[in-house]
Design a protein around this motif. Structure first.
Motif, PDB file in Angstrom:
ATOM      1  N   SER A 319       0.839  -1.209   0.000  1.00 58.12           N
ATOM      2  CA  SER A 319       0.000   0.000   0.000  1.00 58.12           C
ATOM      3  C   SER A 319       0.873   1.259   0.000  1.00 58.12           C
ATOM      4  N   VAL A 320       2.094   1.122   0.519  1.00 57.12           N
ATOM      5  CA  VAL A 320       3.021   2.268   0.510  1.00 57.12           C
ATOM      6  C   VAL A 320       3.320   2.661  -0.937  1.00 57.12           C
ATOM      7  N   CYS A 321       3.601   1.666  -1.769  1.00 58.68           N
ATOM      8  CA  CYS A 321       3.874   1.954  -3.180  1.00 58.68           C
ATOM      9  C   CYS A 321       2.616   2.411  -3.909  1.00 58.68           C
ATOM     10  N   ARG A 322       1.511   1.747  -3.635  1.00 53.34           N
ATOM     11  CA  ARG A 322       0.304   2.016  -4.416  1.00 53.34           C
ATOM     12  C   ARG A 322      -0.244   3.426  -4.185  1.00 53.34           C
ATOM     13  N   THR A 323       0.189   4.044  -3.081  1.00 54.90           N
ATOM     14  CA  THR A 323      -0.264   5.417  -2.828  1.00 54.90           C
ATOM     15  C   THR A 323       0.885   6.423  -2.984  1.00 54.90           C
ATOM     16  N   CYS A 324       1.975   5.970  -3.564  1.00 57.44           N
ATOM     17  CA  CYS A 324       3.170   6.822  -3.670  1.00 57.44           C
ATOM     18  C   CYS A 324       3.080   7.739  -4.891  1.00 57.44           C
ATOM     19  N   ALA A 325       3.483   8.979  -4.719  1.00 58.53           N
ATOM     20  CA  ALA A 325       3.432   9.949  -5.825  1.00 58.53           C
ATOM     21  C   ALA A 325       4.440   9.615  -6.917  1.00 58.53           C
ATOM     22  N   CYS A 330       9.035   5.074 -10.462  1.00 55.84           N
ATOM     23  CA  CYS A 330       9.820   4.058  -9.747  1.00 55.84           C
ATOM     24  C   CYS A 330       9.298   2.658 -10.029  1.00 55.84           C
ATOM     25  N   GLY A 331       7.982   2.510 -10.038  1.00 54.64           N
ATOM     26  CA  GLY A 331       7.388   1.203 -10.286  1.00 54.64           C
ATOM     27  C   GLY A 331       7.573   0.220  -9.136  1.00 54.64           C
ATOM     28  N   GLY A 332       8.063   0.718  -7.993  1.00 51.24           N
ATOM     29  CA  GLY A 332       8.301  -0.193  -6.867  1.00 51.24           C
ATOM     30  C   GLY A 332       9.619  -0.935  -6.984  1.00 51.24           C
ATOM     31  N   GLY A 333      10.409  -0.593  -8.013  1.00 53.24           N
ATOM     32  CA  GLY A 333      11.719  -1.232  -8.179  1.00 53.24           C
ATOM     33  C   GLY A 333      11.608  -2.701  -8.564  1.00 53.24           C
ATOM     34  N   MET A 334      12.715  -3.398  -8.515  1.00 55.87           N
ATOM     35  CA  MET A 334      12.739  -4.825  -8.860  1.00 55.87           C
ATOM     36  C   MET A 334      12.028  -5.629  -7.774  1.00 55.87           C
ATOM     37  N   ASN A 347       6.091  -5.215   0.256  1.00 57.87           N
ATOM     38  CA  ASN A 347       6.888  -4.137   0.852  1.00 57.87           C
ATOM     39  C   ASN A 347       7.255  -3.169  -0.268  1.00 57.87           C
ATOM     40  N   PRO A 348       7.575  -1.929   0.075  1.00 58.52           N
ATOM     41  CA  PRO A 348       8.218  -1.075  -0.938  1.00 58.52           C
ATOM     42  C   PRO A 348       9.623  -1.599  -1.189  1.00 58.52           C
ATOM     43  N   SER A 349      10.254  -1.123  -2.238  1.00 60.84           N
ATOM     44  CA  SER A 349      11.632  -1.526  -2.505  1.00 60.84           C
ATOM     45  C   SER A 349      12.520  -1.163  -1.318  1.00 60.84           C
ATOM     46  N   VAL A 350      13.521  -1.991  -1.058  1.00 64.13           N
ATOM     47  CA  VAL A 350      14.484  -1.648  -0.004  1.00 64.13           C
ATOM     48  C   VAL A 350      15.234  -0.362  -0.392  1.00 64.13           C
TER      49      VAL A 350
END
Ligand code: SF4
Length: 374
Positions: A319-325, A330-334, A347-350
């Motif tokens: 949810s951190v990524c899905r609501t990220c501006a 970034c796409g959430g990284g690999m 999780n979001p990307s490290v």
């Protein structure tokens, strides 16, 4: 059905180098031990046939990247037979070689030129930087051998067609501007920079915490060097992020939200997920169905529920990524960088703090040009 963009063909499961950060051999995965050392003729024939079937079914070409271990350990004659068979079966599919460069010689270069194979060479920077991690089995650095290979490829009459670029793993303890100048000096047409592998349980080398920004600061210095150079080599990851910020699309996994279909085939014909997932857990790249090109139809594998789920795991679920501006850039990284044993890929990307810093720096660079694009 997932459209496949890239097939990574593992043609040799061992490597003549032993880079300390390698996710294949040195991050806890033991899959390589069970693989045949080289792709055998019968499996190769089956792969060619199956890739032809997949191409005709999906109606779109894909890139075929020979990978390893070190793909040149397959040997020149077997390489020639494989290139020739692939070229005959699916001439529309581009052939590429990702190599550590130590075994590149004129015969291999001539062979690649004959079949239009693009070569990308792995090197991390100047001698002291490369030899810190990219060593052989006796602990000796590989820089001198690889640097010679780069000079070799540049002198080849078909250099502009053969030399796709270089692949470098970031060491955040180095000076990004010096690394940029080094690569520019090699004459490479492009450099692809990768973050070190790691996740929330095993922080990547050089990263002190989830919040720290060692990689972000390094990338910002790189971006400043790149965007002030009037004649730069291309840097794919930066170009992709700029395109995304301007409303375009990226071309590879790990940036943006475009669909990118990747499949890996091992030397015994096993079909696996993106091999970077090996750095999460032992066998992190293995499908539960344990498919093989020898037994199963590739088209059926790609159409299966499990393959679709794997493909969709590229999209971040946190949810951190899905609501990220910054999600669209970034796409959430690999996916491999999102992993923790407790929450899987939720999780979001490290590298989240690093990515935010990089996107902010690119936005700053683009600000004076806002509203000028046609
Ligand atoms: S990893 Fe961080 S910067 Fe990237 S999309 Fe997720 S929350 Fe945003």
């Amino acid at each position: 059905m997932t459209v496949i963009d890239t097939v990574l063909l593992k043609v040799a499961s061992r490597c003549n180098l032993n880079c300390t950060y390698c996710y294949v051999f040195n991050m806890g995965d033991t899959g390589w031990e069970r693989q045949p050392k080289r792709l055998g003729d019968a499996v190769a024939a089956r792969i060619v046939e199956q890739l032809g079937d997949l191409y005709r079914y999906q109606g779109r070409p894909f890139s075929i990247v020979l990978h390893g271990g070190e793909p040149l350990m397959l040997g020149r004659d077997r390489l020639e037979a494989l290139f020739s068979a692939l070229h005959e079966e699916i001439p529309a599919c581009g052939l590429h070689l990702q190599t550590n460069g130590t075994l590149l010689d004129d015969r291999i270069l001539d062979l690649c030129a004959r079949f239009g194979v693009g070569i990308s060479i792995s090197l991390d920077g100047p001698e002291a930087v490369t030899d810190r991690f990219r060593i052989d089995h006796k602990g000796k650095g590989s820089f001198q051998r690889v640097h010679k290979a780069v000079e070799h490829i540049r002198r080849h009459p078909k250099a502009s067609q053969l030399f796709s670029g270089m692949l470098a793993v970031v060491d955040p303890e180095t000076n990004a501007r010096e690394i940029y100048d080094f690569f520019k000096g090699t004459g490479t047409p492009s450099v692809d920079f990768l973050y070190r592998d790691g996740n929330h349980d095993q922080l990547p080398f050089g990263k002190a915490s989830f919040e720290s920004t060692e990689y972000g600061r390094w990338m910002c210095d790189l971006i400043d060097a790149y965007l002030t150079d009037p004649t730069p080599p291309r840097i794919r990851v930066v170009d992709d992020m700029i395109k995304l910020l301007l409303g375009g699309a990226a071309r590879k996994e790990g940036v943006g939200l475009s669909d990118y279909g990747i499949m890996v085939i091992d030397t015994d014909g096993t079909i696996s997920k993106n091999d970077t997932l090996k750095s999460t857990t032992n066998a992190g790249d293995v499908f539960s169905e344990n498919w093989s090109v020898v037994r199963d139809r590739l088209v059926d594998v790609v159409r299966s529920r499990e393959f679709r789920d794997y493909h969709e795991s590229q999209r971040p679920i946190s949810s951190v990524c899905r609501t990220c501006a910054d999600l669209a850039v970034c796409g959430g990284g690999m996916p491999t960088h999102r992993f923790s044993a407790k929450r899987g890929l939720d999780n979001p990307s490290v590298f989240c703090s690093d990515q935010k810093m990089v996107v902010a720096r690119l936005r700053q660079w683009l600000k004076p040009h806002e509203g000028k694009a046609a």
